[in-house]
Write an enzyme that holds these catalytic residues in place. Sequence first.
Site, PDB file in Angstrom:
ATOM      1  CB  CYS A 156      -0.889  -0.018   1.248  1.00  0.00           C
ATOM      2  SG  CYS A 156      -1.711   1.561   1.538  1.00  0.00           S
ATOM      3  CB  CYS A 190       0.966   1.171   4.744  1.00  0.00           C
ATOM      4  SG  CYS A 190      -0.603   0.313   5.018  1.00  0.00           S
ATOM      5  CG  HIS A 247      -4.080  -1.202   4.488  1.00  0.00           C
ATOM      6  ND1 HIS A 247      -3.708  -0.341   3.477  1.00  0.00           N
ATOM      7  CD2 HIS A 247      -4.750  -2.218   3.882  1.00  0.00           C
ATOM      8  CE1 HIS A 247      -4.119  -0.830   2.315  1.00  0.00           C
ATOM      9  NE2 HIS A 247      -4.761  -1.957   2.529  1.00  0.00           N
ATOM     10  CG  ASN A 250     -13.541  10.125  -4.523  1.00  0.00           C
ATOM     11  OD1 ASN A 250     -14.740  10.333  -4.522  1.00  0.00           O
ATOM     12  ND2 ASN A 250     -12.780  10.287  -5.568  1.00  0.00           N
ATOM     13  CB  SER A 256      -6.633   4.469  -6.444  1.00  0.00           C
ATOM     14  OG  SER A 256      -6.103   5.410  -5.513  1.00  0.00           O
ATOM     15  CG  HIS A 270      -4.181   3.385   4.147  1.00  0.00           C
ATOM     16  ND1 HIS A 270      -3.189   2.592   4.679  1.00  0.00           N
ATOM     17  CD2 HIS A 270      -4.307   4.445   4.979  1.00  0.00           C
ATOM     18  CE1 HIS A 270      -2.728   3.162   5.784  1.00  0.00           C
ATOM     19  NE2 HIS A 270      -3.394   4.280   5.981  1.00  0.00           N
ATOM     20  CG  HIS A 298      -6.851   7.973   1.070  1.00  0.00           C
ATOM     21  ND1 HIS A 298      -7.265   6.696   0.794  1.00  0.00           N
ATOM     22  CD2 HIS A 298      -6.925   8.639  -0.110  1.00  0.00           C
ATOM     23  CE1 HIS A 298      -7.571   6.586  -0.487  1.00  0.00           C
ATOM     24  NE2 HIS A 298      -7.386   7.754  -1.067  1.00  0.00           N
ATOM     25  CD  GLN A 357      -7.592  12.891  -3.812  1.00  0.00           C
ATOM     26  OE1 GLN A 357      -7.063  13.774  -4.491  1.00  0.00           O
ATOM     27  NE2 GLN A 357      -8.186  11.845  -4.352  1.00  0.00           N
TER      28      GLN A 357
HETATM   29  P1  H2U Z   1      -8.270   8.440  -4.392  1.00  0.00           P
HETATM   30  O1  H2U Z   1      -8.484   8.979  -2.990  1.00  0.00           O
HETATM   31  O2  H2U Z   1      -9.379   8.858  -5.323  1.00  0.00           O
HETATM   32  O3  H2U Z   1      -7.991   6.997  -4.426  1.00  0.00           O
HETATM   33  O4  H2U Z   1      -6.937   9.136  -4.910  1.00  0.00           O
HETATM   34  C1  H2U Z   1      -5.711   8.904  -4.268  1.00  0.00           C
HETATM   35  C2  H2U Z   1      -4.739  10.011  -4.648  1.00  0.00           C
HETATM   36  O5  H2U Z   1      -3.432   9.586  -4.296  1.00  0.00           O
HETATM   37  C3  H2U Z   1      -4.736  10.306  -6.137  1.00  0.00           C
HETATM   38  O6  H2U Z   1      -5.068  11.662  -6.311  1.00  0.00           O
HETATM   39  C4  H2U Z   1      -2.521  10.068  -5.240  1.00  0.00           C
HETATM   40  C5  H2U Z   1      -3.295  10.032  -6.555  1.00  0.00           C
HETATM   41  O7  H2U Z   1      -2.811  11.042  -7.419  1.00  0.00           O
HETATM   42  N1  H2U Z   1      -1.329   9.234  -5.199  1.00  0.00           N
HETATM   43  C6  H2U Z   1      -0.133   9.789  -4.771  1.00  0.00           C
HETATM   44  O8  H2U Z   1      -0.071  10.981  -4.503  1.00  0.00           O
HETATM   45  N2  H2U Z   1       0.971   8.998  -4.643  1.00  0.00           N
HETATM   46  C7  H2U Z   1       0.984   7.668  -4.955  1.00  0.00           C
HETATM   47  O9  H2U Z   1       2.019   7.008  -4.773  1.00  0.00           O
HETATM   48  C8  H2U Z   1      -0.210   7.031  -5.533  1.00  0.00           C
HETATM   49  C9  H2U Z   1      -1.463   7.856  -5.578  1.00  0.00           C
HETATM   50 ZN    ZN Z   2      -2.254   1.066   3.732  1.00  0.00          ZN
END
Ligand code: H2U
Ligand code: ZN
Length: 347
Positions: free
Chosen positions: A50, A53, A113, A153, A161, A164, A166, A168
Site C-alpha cells: 500500500c 501505509c 490500513h 472519495n 484507488s 487505506h 484517506h 484529499q
Molecule cells: P483516491 O483517494 O481517489 O484513491 O486518490 C488517491 C490520490 O493519491 C490520487 O489523487 C494520489 C493520486 O494522485 N497518489 C499519490 O499521490 N501517490 C501515490 O504514490 C499514488 C497515488
Molecule cells: Zn495502507
Amino acid sequence: MLNLDEHPHRRYNPLTNEWILVSPHRARRPWQGQVEDTPPDTRPAYDPTCYLCPGNERAGGKVNPAYSGTFVFDNDFPALLADTPTDEPDDHPLFRAQGERGICRVICFSPRHDLTLAHMAPGDIRPVIDTWAEQTLDLGSRDFIGYVQVFENKGAMMGCSNPHPHGQIWSTTRMPREIDKEIIAQRDYFKAHGITLLADYLAEEQRRAERILYANEHWTVLVPFWAIWPFETLLVSNRPAQSIPDLDEAERDALANALHQVTVRYDNLFRTSFPYSMGFHQQPTDGADYPYWHLHAHFYPPLLRSATVKKHMVGYEMLGTPQRDITAEQAAAHLRSLSDRHYTREN
Ligand code: H2U
Ligand code: ZN
C-alpha cells in the site's frame, strides 16, 4: 392537492438554486433493504504493497514516514500546480480559458490500513478534523489560494484507488463551480433575511423533525429536502460557523461524533462498507468577508437498494434534471432506524 408521498413533483434546492425531480409513486412498495453477503473485509492492519501505509514507498520514490496519527503529503500526481501561468490567452468570448493554480494534498486518516471512518472511534476521528483545520489554514493563507476543498472519495465504486483510510484536498485560486452556486444563494438569502440560509433551514427541519437522522449539541445530520442521491445527507453546524478552523473544541468533538454516527449507519444500511464522496463546504480563503457562509458537509453515496445496486445519473438526468424515487423522508426514516453500532461489532 399535491401529496409529496404520492405525486411526481419538483423540489427546489435553495443552496444551488436548482430543481430536482421526485417520483415517489414508483417506490411505494415497502422497504426491501436487500442485504447481500459482501465478502468479509480481510484487509491487514499493515499492507506492504500500500502506498499510504507507514514506511512504504510511493509512486515516484518518496517514502512515507513511520507516522502514528494522521499524515499529509503533496499529491504525487496533482491535478493542479502552484506555478502555472494564469493569463487568459484568447480574447474570443466563446473560447475562454484561464490558467488555474492550486495545491493538491492527500491525508491519511490513520496508519491502520484496515480501518475506515466508520470503524474509527470519535476520539480517533477528532485528529482528522484537526488536520483538516490545519490544512485549511495552511493552504488558505497563501495569496494564490482562494478556496480549499476538503473531501473523501470512498470505495472502488467511487473510483477510489486505495482502501487505506484517506481523503484529499484540492485548493485553487478560483471558486469551484459548486461553491460559486452556494455563494450566490447564501449571499442573497442573508441579504434578504439577515440570517444564514442554513440557520433558517435547520430551524424549520428541527420543527418538522422528518428528515433528521442524528443531532447533537453542535451538529445536525439530515437528508436534505432536495436530496438527489438516494441516501444523500447534509451535516450542518448548529451555529453558523464559517470554516473548519473556526470550530472550537466542543464543536470538533461533536463533529467527530456526527461523522461516526453517519458513517456507521451508512455501513449498516446494506451491511457493507458504504461507498460515497463527501466533502466540506467552507468559506473561501481569498481574504473577502463571508458573513453569510454557513459551514456544512455533503455526503453523496451512490448505492440505491443493496450493496451492489447503484444509482447512475444517465439519460433524462444527464439531459434534463436529476431524479429520485424514494423520497428524502423515506430515506431519512431508514437511516434513523438503523443501529449506531457497526454491524461487524454487533455480536
Ligand atoms: P483516491 O483517494 O481517489 O484513491 O486518490 C488517491 C490520490 O493519491 C490520487 O489523487 C494520489 C493520486 O494522485 N497518489 C499519490 O499521490 N501517490 C501515490 O504514490 C499514488 C497515488
Ligand atoms: Zn495502507
